[in-house]
Motif scaffolding. Structure first.
Motif: not given
Length: 418
Positions: A67, A183-184, A187, A191
């Motif tokens: 992040s 970025s992925q 994510d 999650e």
């Protein structure tokens, strides 16, 4: 069907109450015996409670690293940022540091954790060592980033992550594959956080039950004092600090500003997410306060990424609360480390509900405090999360208005109109 009736925050709060009741029953009505001490308290409750804490700890390093890379990557190109971006970043980081200092001061005066006297495991007590200030400064530069990642040394991880993010922003399309990876992966970690939070009611029940089984009713008053400390500090930050800054730099009426911006604050309170308020905030700032969208369309999303004053206040109060609850003294160096860690960590904190609890574990680890203390505040965190989100977005709006005024992008006629 149960999940449809009760949201996660409600389940956590109910788990907190049931855990407290169960722990008190064990403490006062069940005499010490093998089944109580070994099987229930130090068996079932300990395993499930500590297991949940370890799941939270598992998230910290990869979540914060990714992040922060993504956050600094989005603001790392100083040519793109220009004067507006630099001013916004300085404002956001200064108010965050100020918010933490305010929280630490309020908590030190109210002393919410005194009287709990929670026993710290001997193995953990050995971890709470102090270092001098010079070493603390040097330790933010990692000798080996992989060693820091493995050990969970957060300050060097934070510095390295920001460095990587800035370089990725500078190189642009040349490193698009690496940028997409972070970025992925970010994510994925978000999650994973949401999935682990679904078992939070079980973890909170077990941790709180074990705590109350040991100290009984003595935990109620400190938890109430913790809530009041956070609320009081949030109120000072929102209605005193921000409004003084607004008046000093713009000479606008703070009361009128709050009245006009209050719908956004109410929306932030109900959603507990800074990101969800971005479109509404930009619109209200433009139509009711007179801020040009050229300014707000940059500073408001930026603030949702790096301005987490309300979250920092919670973390500052929580540090004092947990340190007092476990009878661990905090040195001046530890306080400085808390301020630095929480301020820098705010750059990458996602604007979604309850993520502040994950970064809180990072702040606690940085000064050697037990992360098990998070369970004491998790059940009552939802209402505080709603309040601090409202404070976060108010800080974004005040910063945006000040910068707009400095760049001639504030229509005072719009602000003064009814």
């Amino acid at each position: 069907m149960k999940n449809k009736k009760w949201g996660l925050s409600t389940q956590i709060f109910i788990a907190l109450l049931l855990g407290a009741i169960f722990g008190i029953v064990i403490h006062y009505f069940i005499p010490s015996c093998y089944i109580k001490d070994k099987i229930i308290v130090n068996g079932i409750l300990y395993i499930f409670g500590t297991g949940f804490i370890r799941l939270m700890q598992m998230l910290v390093v990869p979540l914060v690293f990714c992040s922060l890379v993504c956050g600094s990557m989005s603001i790392g190109d100083t040519k793109t940022l220009g004067k507006v971006g630099v001013k916004a970043i300085i404002f956001y980081l200064m108010t965050t540091a100020l918010a933490i200092c305010l929280a630490l001061s309020v908590a030190s005066i109210i002393s919410p954790g005194l009287g709990m006297d929670i026993k710290l495991e001997e193995s953990k007590a050995l971890e709470t060592t102090s270092v001098n200030f010079a070493e603390t400064l040097l330790n933010i530069i990692p000798k080996n980033i992989f060693t820091s990642l493995a050990a969970g040394d957060m300050l060097p991880i934070i510095v390295f992550a920001i460095f990587v993010g800035v370089i990725l922003a500078k190189l642009g399309s040349r490193t698009s594959a690496v940028s997409n990876f972070f970025s992925q992966f970010n994510d994925i970690m978000m999650e994973m956080t949401m999935i682990i939070m679904k078992v939070a009611p079980v973890g909170v029940f077990c941790l709180i039950a074990k705590t109350f089984a040991g100290i009984g009713f003595d935990a109620f008053v400190p938890m109430l004092k913790y809530m009041l400390s956070v609320i009081f500090a949030l109120a000072i930050q929102c209605f005193v600090v921000y409004q003084i800054l607004l008046f000093v730099f713009t000479k606008l009426n703070p009361i009128k500003f709050i009245k006009k911006y209050f719908p956004v604050m109410a929306f932030a309170f109900s959603t507990s997410t800074s990101n969800a308020t971005i479109p509404m905030s930009i619109d209200i700032l433009n139509k009711k306060i007179g801020v040009s969208k050229q300014i707000s369309s940059f500073t408001i999303p930026l603030g949702a990424t790096i301005n987490m004053d309300g979250t920092s206040i919670m973390q500052g109060v929580a540090v004092i609360f947990i340190a007092q609850a476990y009878n661990i003294p905090l040195s001046g160096t530890a306080i400085a480390t808390v301020i630095a860690t929480a301020t820098i960590a705010s750059i990458g904190t996602a604007g979604v509900p309850s993520v502040g609890l994950v970064t809180l574990s990072m702040v606690l680890t940085s000064v050697g405090l037990p992360t098990e203390g998070i369970a004491l505040i998790m059940g009552i965190d939802r209402i505080l999360d709603m309040l601090r989100t409202a404070v976060n977005i108010t800080g974004d709006a005040v910063c945006t208005t000040i910068i707009a005024n400095q760049h001639g992008a504030l229509n005072r006629n719009t602000f003064n109109s009814n």
